[in-house]
Design an enzyme around this catalytic site. Structure first.
Site: not given
Lengths: 266, 287
Positions: B40-47, B171
């Site tokens: 998902g793109h940066t800031g999508s909630g992955k972390s 990452e």
């Protein structure tokens, strides 16, 4: 945990207070803190709290946000007030045990300490909530400028201040990340006795310092590569301008001062 | 260890001017010993999502289940220690967590916190150092004297030493050169096979998703918008591009070949699949 404290935090906005000149805000906040000590009777406290209530209203931020933000500090205030209460002699003695006593003077001074502390902290919170850190640094630099006569390094001091303020959120983020990483490796930051807690801080502080020093080095390189030289007379992008609103704010505080002096003699 | 998210919501700093949605109604299941990629793109909630896996964040509502451990808004920090041990977290740029005087002691830090004896911790540290390919002569050096790639291996060993059953990688290859990246991914695949780990990988490298993942979760704006095998995720190239993601190199290559008249039964995702499908289509003299 670190997120709850509002003191020292800036919330962007466009209220009348946000737009005041930072020089005016710095001086007036200090002035308010000084005249907070002129309070004597209940009339003066009512006046000061009404004033600070009005100021909070002008920030455009919710009142409950202030209450919760000051919450963590209330224990410090209560602690100070209790010390005053227990150790102040004079007046009628209601209760005493060894060197501890509760006297009428003690009740008066501890109440005064409590209320004045509250006024001061609220005003400081208002200042930082409505003034961007860089604007505060600009304001301090402008106010320190007369010191150049005695060869005080005003520009460098202001730069140090703005760099420090700029990196507070960065370092807080980094501290949070490192805390998470060490918690994942089994460190408990909020458990155990004092010694255990102090030991838990080592794995947090060392990486934080290593990171901060690396960052400072990078920043110095970046600034030098863009031709920064400290001592020269630098022009600035953000020029501070004195508006009518700033004059009005000064007048309002002076009026407050006069009314306060009148009320304390009633 | 199997992992289940059941209608998990997370709110950052609720009831303050900084309030923000971190996760919105996320549900999925990760089978034991599988390899799951989160993209998902940066800031999508992955972390934000992966920090729920070992209780660094607790759901505002909903339940996270890891094996038989249930994590909800009410779980107290005291009960989290076993979860911390069983779910190893490798954060972005994990070398930032190194602090001890020697590599050996830094790797043994986790096991010591989780109650292993000194001897056990040292033996686990040596094993973990061996697993990530750190030569023995480095063990008594200061971690701050090592190269960036070596520091990262030390940090990963520091997580593996506690013998987690689930390995969460955020990452892990960011900032490494192409060779270091390939070596690191091969190392994770080997660790997973040798130690029967369940692996969760947050990544922007679509090739890693194609090469290693059994299933992929696609996040966008705090929502889980798609879950499935890599083949299912990459089946619709237009949709993938609309999510600000990309196709794996092999799939991209195949798409260009389609415009030159080649035909594929299914979109190849890895170099191997591409080669197999191309074999019959090349002119005779080209073989």
């Amino acid at each position: 945990m670190l997120e709850q404290l509002t003191l020292g935090r800036y919330i962007p906005g466009h209220s009348w207070l946000h737009r005041l000149d930072p020089r005016a805000k710095l001086v007036l906040a200090c002035y308010f803190i000084v005249i907070a000590f002129l309070t004597t009777n209940w009339l003066t406290y009512v006046l000061m709290f009404a004033f600070i209530g009005g100021v909070i209203f002008l920030t455009g931020l919710s009142f409950s946000y202030f209450v919760r933000g000051i919450g963590p500090l209330i224990w410090l205030i209560v602690f100070t007030a209790i010390l005053q209460l227990l150790f102040t002699p004079g007046g009628h003695i209601y209760w005493h045990w060894g060197i501890l006593m509760i006297t009428s003077t003690g009740i008066q001074t501890s109440t005064a300490v409590f209320l004045r502390f509250l006024l001061i902290i609220t005003m400081a919170t208002v200042l930082t909530l409505t003034t961007a850190p860089l604007a505060i640094a600009d304001g301090v630099e402008a106010l320190l400028r007369p010191l150049r006569v005695i060869h005080f390094p005003v520009a460098q001091t202001a730069l140090m201040l703005s760099v420090a303020l700029r990196f507070v959120p960065t370092l807080l983020d980094e501290a949070q990340t490192i805390m998470n990483a060490q918690r994942a490796r089994g460190v408990e930051f909020n458990n155990g006795g004092l010694i255990k807690r102090l030991r838990a801080i080592v794995p947090l502080l060392i990486p934080l310092f290593v990171g901060a020093i690396g960052r400072a080095d990078d920043l110095a390189t970046a600034m030098e590569s863009r031709g920064y030289q400290g001592a020269t007379n630098r022009t600035r992008y953000r020029v501070l301008k004195w508006h009518n609103a700033d004059t009005i704010a000064v007048v309002v505080i002076l009026v407050l001062n006069v009314v306060l002096v009148v009320l304390r003699h009633m | 260890m199997a992992i289940t998210f059941d209608h998990v919501n997370y709110m950052y700093q609720p009831n303050s001017p900084f309030e923000a949605v971190g996760l919105s109604d996320v549900s999925f299941t990760v089978p034991s010993e599988s390899f799951t990629a989160i993209i998902g793109h940066t800031g999508s909630g992955k972390s934000t999502l992966v920090q729920h896996l070992n209780g660094l964040l607790k759901p505002t509502s909903g339940t996270v289940t890891v094996d038989d451990f249930q994590l909800t808004a009410k779980t107290t920090n005291k009960h989290l220690k076993s979860l911390h041990q069983h779910v190893g977290m490798v954060f972005q740029f994990p070398e930032n967590q190194l602090f001890d005087q020697t590599v050996e002691r830094d790797i043994a830090f986790g096991p010591l916190n989780f109650g292993f004896t000194n001897e056990e911790a040292m033996s686990l540290a040596h094993q973990a150092a061996h697993d990530v390919g750190l030569p023995d002569e480095l063990l008594n050096r200061s971690p701050f004297e090592l190269s960036g790639g070596q520091m990262r291996r030390v940090a990963i060993a520091g997580v593996l030493a506690s013998q987690p059953r689930v390995l969460v990688l955020d990452e892990p290859t960011a900032g490494l050169d192409p060779r270091g990246r390939a070596e690191m991914m091969a190392m994770f695949a080997k660790l997973k096979a040798d130690q029967q780990l369940t692996v969760i990988l947050v990544t922007h490298q679509m090739d890693d998703v194609a090469d290693y993942a059994d299933q992929a979760l696609v996040m966008a704006h705090s929502n889980l918008i798609k879950a499935g095998t890599p083949a299912e995720i990459f089946a619709n190239p237009e949709w993938v591009k609309a999510q600000q993601l990309a196709l794996p190199t092999a799939a991209n290559f195949a798409q260009h070949l389609v415009t030159r008249g080649f035909e594929f039964d299914s979109l190849p995702l890895t170099a191997e699949q591409l080669a197999i499908q191309l074999r019959g289509q090349l002119p005779k003299e080209g073989r």
